[in-house]
Scaffold this active site. Sequence first.
Site, mmCIF file in Angstrom:
data_model
loop_
_atom_site.group_PDB
_atom_site.id
_atom_site.type_symbol
_atom_site.label_atom_id
_atom_site.label_comp_id
_atom_site.label_asym_id
_atom_site.label_seq_id
_atom_site.Cartn_x
_atom_site.Cartn_y
_atom_site.Cartn_z
ATOM 1 N N GLU A 24 0.835 -1.222 0.000
ATOM 2 C CA GLU A 24 0.000 0.000 0.000
ATOM 3 C C GLU A 24 0.863 1.263 0.000
ATOM 4 O O GLU A 24 2.079 1.193 0.229
ATOM 5 C CB GLU A 24 -0.942 0.006 1.203
ATOM 6 N N LYS A 159 -2.855 -1.472 15.926
ATOM 7 C CA LYS A 159 -2.248 -0.675 16.994
ATOM 8 C C LYS A 159 -3.227 -0.488 18.126
ATOM 9 O O LYS A 159 -4.429 -0.426 17.902
ATOM 10 C CB LYS A 159 -1.936 0.718 16.463
#
Length: 304
Positions: A24, A159
């Site tokens: 990406e 995260k």
Amino acid sequence: MQIIKISDEVTSALKNNRPVVALESTIISHGMPYPQNVETARMAEKIVRENGCVPATVAVISGVLTIGCSDAEIELLGKKGTSVVKVSRRDLPIVVAKGLDGATTVAGTMYACSLAGIDVFATGGIGGVHRHADKTMDISADLDELQQTSVAVVCAGAKSILDIGLTLECLETRGVPVIGYKTSDMPAFYTQKSGFKTDYELDSAKEIAQAIYAKKQLKLNGGMLIVNPIPNEYSMDSDYINSNIEQALTEADAQGISGKNITPFLLDKIQKLTCGQSLAANIQLVFNNIRLACGIAKELCNLK
Ligand code: PSU
Ligand code: MN
């Protein structure tokens, strides 16, 4: 006018059943500072090649959805940084119609993979359910893309800027298998464990490829999430990183940051608060994910 471009190298690899790994570009423009972002993106492609696969970095370049960016295009995205549009699914038509440059998120990149016929995509972390989503409704479009688009995404978990438990619940609702590579613990990006469990543990690239292949044969649409813990030598102290994440979240709240800006804001804050330590960990976990993605892509070619 041509609005989708697949590089010759990627086209030829796909045609000849040679393994391709997608990468990406939001991670380049919005996830890391210049010049480390460009160095990381270049090294990422190099690692894909060293592992016997063809890299396909995805981005929108002057309105063309590009699958297999050139070195100059990677450099451009890194230099322009957050001034390029962060392109998730909903942004794609506008950025293309306006002829803009854009960096694709996990969702945007998955969609591009499905257009090209790429099965495996490596990144750092996915978007998910933000903390306090019960009030903000901030749930990344990455999760809905995983529900509908048949691409296997290799990441290091999510995260703890996110609510990892709720992210896993949302993935379950959407029918997305979460597979731990050599672990049953859901990793938390900078650390190997989040306190949550994955749905399954598979211990080799071959077994993961077999699961992806079975999903294809069953005509089950949607992605698969392979979570690969950060290598021990690069993992961070969880109290240290989590206290910095808390501080970044507090600052985001105080400044009223929301929507698509929140993830880049937090990543930048955390990198500054940890004096670059989190950036070093981030880079290494991406490389580690790429190596696993290459193994999976090669095994998948053997099955086809
Ligand atoms: N998480 C990271 N690094 C990133 C991102 C997420 O640890 O660079 C990026 C990815 O491109 C991901 C996007 O798809 O942020 C999610 O953004 P949002 O939460 O706005 O959907
Ligand atoms: Mn969001």
